[in-house]
Design a protein around this motif. Structure first.
Motif, PDB file in Angstrom:
ATOM      1  N   SER A   1      34.036  41.226  48.339  1.00 40.83           N
ATOM      2  CA  SER A   1      34.686  40.694  49.548  1.00 40.83           C
ATOM      3  C   SER A   1      33.694  40.489  50.689  1.00 40.83           C
ATOM      4  O   SER A   1      33.947  40.871  51.821  1.00 40.83           O
ATOM      5  CB  SER A   1      35.814  41.628  50.007  1.00 40.83           C
ATOM      6  OG  SER A   1      36.754  41.789  48.988  1.00 40.83           O
TER       7      SER A   1
ATOM      8  N   VAL B   1      31.421  39.642  43.874  1.00 40.18           N
ATOM      9  CA  VAL B   1      32.820  39.381  43.575  1.00 40.18           C
ATOM     10  C   VAL B   1      33.540  38.981  44.861  1.00 40.18           C
ATOM     11  O   VAL B   1      33.410  39.655  45.889  1.00 40.18           O
ATOM     12  CB  VAL B   1      33.493  40.639  42.970  1.00 40.18           C
ATOM     13  CG1 VAL B   1      34.954  40.369  42.650  1.00 40.18           C
ATOM     14  CG2 VAL B   1      32.753  41.099  41.735  1.00 40.18           C
ATOM     15  N   ASP B   2      34.284  37.896  44.814  1.00 36.73           N
ATOM     16  CA  ASP B   2      35.078  37.401  45.947  1.00 36.73           C
ATOM     17  C   ASP B   2      34.253  37.291  47.225  1.00 36.73           C
ATOM     18  O   ASP B   2      34.578  37.881  48.249  1.00 36.73           O
ATOM     19  CB  ASP B   2      36.299  38.300  46.188  1.00 36.73           C
ATOM     20  CG  ASP B   2      37.293  38.231  45.044  1.00 36.73           C
ATOM     21  OD1 ASP B   2      37.344  37.181  44.381  1.00 36.73           O
ATOM     22  OD2 ASP B   2      38.005  39.219  44.811  1.00 36.73           O
TER      23      ASP B   2
ATOM     24  N   LYS C   1      32.270  34.744  50.145  1.00 34.13           N
ATOM     25  CA  LYS C   1      32.375  33.430  50.764  1.00 34.13           C
ATOM     26  C   LYS C   1      31.243  33.298  51.770  1.00 34.13           C
ATOM     27  O   LYS C   1      31.152  34.072  52.721  1.00 34.13           O
ATOM     28  CB  LYS C   1      33.725  33.277  51.453  1.00 34.13           C
ATOM     29  CG  LYS C   1      34.060  31.843  51.830  1.00 34.13           C
ATOM     30  CD  LYS C   1      35.448  31.753  52.399  1.00 34.13           C
ATOM     31  CE  LYS C   1      36.443  31.756  51.250  1.00 34.13           C
ATOM     32  NZ  LYS C   1      37.801  31.456  51.680  1.00 34.13           N
TER      33      LYS C   1
ATOM     34  N   ASP D   1      33.652  33.602  42.942  1.00 31.36           N
ATOM     35  CA  ASP D   1      34.697  34.447  42.373  1.00 31.36           C
ATOM     36  C   ASP D   1      34.076  35.687  41.739  1.00 31.36           C
ATOM     37  O   ASP D   1      34.411  36.802  42.104  1.00 31.36           O
ATOM     38  CB  ASP D   1      35.507  33.668  41.354  1.00 31.36           C
ATOM     39  CG  ASP D   1      36.642  34.484  40.770  1.00 31.36           C
ATOM     40  OD1 ASP D   1      37.249  35.264  41.518  1.00 31.36           O
ATOM     41  OD2 ASP D   1      36.910  34.358  39.569  1.00 31.36           O
ATOM     42  N   HIS D   2      33.178  35.483  40.780  1.00 30.24           N
ATOM     43  CA  HIS D   2      32.517  36.623  40.135  1.00 30.24           C
ATOM     44  C   HIS D   2      31.233  36.119  39.482  1.00 30.24           C
ATOM     45  O   HIS D   2      31.282  35.369  38.520  1.00 30.24           O
ATOM     46  CB  HIS D   2      33.422  37.245  39.076  1.00 30.24           C
ATOM     47  CG  HIS D   2      32.915  38.559  38.554  1.00 30.24           C
ATOM     48  ND1 HIS D   2      33.685  39.410  37.829  1.00 30.24           N
ATOM     49  CD2 HIS D   2      31.712  39.181  38.660  1.00 30.24           C
ATOM     50  CE1 HIS D   2      32.989  40.479  37.495  1.00 30.24           C
ATOM     51  NE2 HIS D   2      31.785  40.350  37.993  1.00 30.24           N
TER      52      HIS D   2
ATOM     53  N   GLN E   1      35.162  34.664  34.250  1.00 28.66           N
ATOM     54  CA  GLN E   1      36.451  34.208  34.742  1.00 28.66           C
ATOM     55  C   GLN E   1      37.426  35.369  34.893  1.00 28.66           C
ATOM     56  O   GLN E   1      38.337  35.304  35.682  1.00 28.66           O
ATOM     57  CB  GLN E   1      37.032  33.170  33.799  1.00 28.66           C
ATOM     58  CG  GLN E   1      36.237  31.882  33.827  1.00 28.66           C
ATOM     59  CD  GLN E   1      36.901  30.814  32.991  1.00 28.66           C
ATOM     60  OE1 GLN E   1      37.924  31.044  32.369  1.00 28.66           O
ATOM     61  NE2 GLN E   1      36.312  29.639  32.978  1.00 28.66           N
TER      62      GLN E   1
ATOM     63  N   ARG F   1      37.912  39.577  35.555  1.00 31.37           N
ATOM     64  CA  ARG F   1      37.210  40.734  36.080  1.00 31.37           C
ATOM     65  C   ARG F   1      37.605  41.975  35.292  1.00 31.37           C
ATOM     66  O   ARG F   1      38.771  42.267  35.124  1.00 31.37           O
ATOM     67  CB  ARG F   1      37.565  40.939  37.555  1.00 31.37           C
ATOM     68  CG  ARG F   1      36.992  39.848  38.404  1.00 31.37           C
ATOM     69  CD  ARG F   1      37.365  40.073  39.807  1.00 31.37           C
ATOM     70  NE  ARG F   1      38.248  38.970  40.150  1.00 31.37           N
ATOM     71  CZ  ARG F   1      39.020  38.928  41.193  1.00 31.37           C
ATOM     72  NH1 ARG F   1      39.055  39.923  42.011  1.00 31.37           N
ATOM     73  NH2 ARG F   1      39.773  37.900  41.452  1.00 31.37           N
TER      74      ARG F   1
ATOM     75  N   GLN G   1      45.726  25.841  40.755  1.00 33.11           N
ATOM     76  CA  GLN G   1      44.339  25.429  40.999  1.00 33.11           C
ATOM     77  C   GLN G   1      44.291  23.957  41.398  1.00 33.11           C
ATOM     78  O   GLN G   1      43.548  23.579  42.300  1.00 33.11           O
ATOM     79  CB  GLN G   1      43.488  25.679  39.753  1.00 33.11           C
ATOM     80  CG  GLN G   1      42.029  25.481  39.967  1.00 33.11           C
ATOM     81  CD  GLN G   1      41.446  26.487  40.945  1.00 33.11           C
ATOM     82  OE1 GLN G   1      41.948  27.582  41.118  1.00 33.11           O
ATOM     83  NE2 GLN G   1      40.381  26.104  41.605  1.00 33.11           N
TER      84      GLN G   1
END
Length: 190
Positions: free
Chosen positions: A32, A65-66, A68, A93-94, A111, A113, A161
Motif C-alpha cells: 500500500s 503489493v498495491d 501507486k 498490483d503485485h 495475479q 496473492r 476490469q
C-alpha cells in the motif's frame, strides 16, 4: 504504507541461495505504498547510483503489493498558458524483484496473492490468500436458491476490469478536453 524487512545471514540463509550464507539474503515487502515523484528526480538519480567500487552481490527479494506511483513533469513549460502534461500514474498490483547469485535482477508479476512461507515475522497478515468461495454467492438476499455460481465470478471480474478501463479512458478524455479549453481560456474552472 506497510514495510517489512528481513536480513538473513549464515547457515540458515542457505535455503535462499548458496551466496546468501556469506553475503546474506534480504527480503523486503512493501504494501500500500503511494508516492508522487517529479521526473527530474528520476533523471537526476543516475549520479547517486554510480560508484567506483563494484559492490558485493547480495541476493534479495523485494515484493511490491498495491503500490501507486504518480510521475509529474516539472520541466519548464514552453508555452506559459499551457496547463502542462498530465501526470502519469503507475499502479502495481503485485510485483516481485529478485536478485540472484549472478547479480541480475529478475522482475516477475503475480495475479494472485499468496502468503509466502519466507515472509518476515509480523508480515503474515499483510498478504492474504485469495480464495473463491466454495458455495454460491446470492445476488440478493431474497433471491432464493438461484445465485452466482463459482464459474460466473471470473466473468464478473473481467466485466469489472472492462468497466474500470472505460472509466479511466473517460477520465483521460475529460482531462484532455479541459486542457484544450484552458489553452484558449487559462482561467477556466470546472
Amino acid at each position: 504504507p506497510e514495510v517489512c524487512l528481513r536480513l538473513e545471514v549464515g547457515p540458515n540463509a542457505a535455503v535462499h541461495s548458496p551466496l546468501a550464507v556469506q553475503n546474506g539474503f534480504l527480503h523486503m515487502l512493501v504494501h500500500s505504498y503511494t508516492a508522487e515523484l517529479f521526473m527530474s528526480f528520476l533523471t537526476n538519480l543516475g549520479p547517486f547510483l554510480e560508484d567506483e567500487i563494484i559492490p558485493e552481490v547480495i541476493p534479495m527479494e523485494i515484493e511490491v503489493v498495491d503500490a501507486k506511483i504518480t510521475l509529474k513533469d516539472d520541466s519548464p513549460r514552453i508555452y506559459p498558458t499551457s496547463p502542462g502534461p498530465v501526470p502519469i500514474t503507475l499502479a502495481v498490483d503485485h510485483v516481485i524483484v529478485k536478485r540472484r547469485d549472478d547479480g541480475v535482477f529478475y522482475l516477475t508479476g503475480q495475479q494472485h496473492r499468496f502468503i509466502l512461507p519466507r515472509h518476515p515475522p509480523g508480515c503474515a497478515g499483510v498478504l492474504q490468500e485469495q480464495k473463491a468461495p466454495v458455495e454460491c454467492v446470492l445476488a440478493a438476499p431474497a433471491a432464493g436458491t438461484c445465485g452466482l455460481q463459482l464459474k460466473e465470478v471470473p466473468e464478473l471480474q473481467r466485466e469489472l476490469q472492462t468497466m474500470k478501463i472505460a472509466l479511466a479512458e473517460a477520465n483521460m478524455d475529460k482531462a484532455r478536453l479541459l486542457q484544450e479549453i484552458r489553452k484558449y481560456n487559462p482561467l477556466f474552472q470546472l
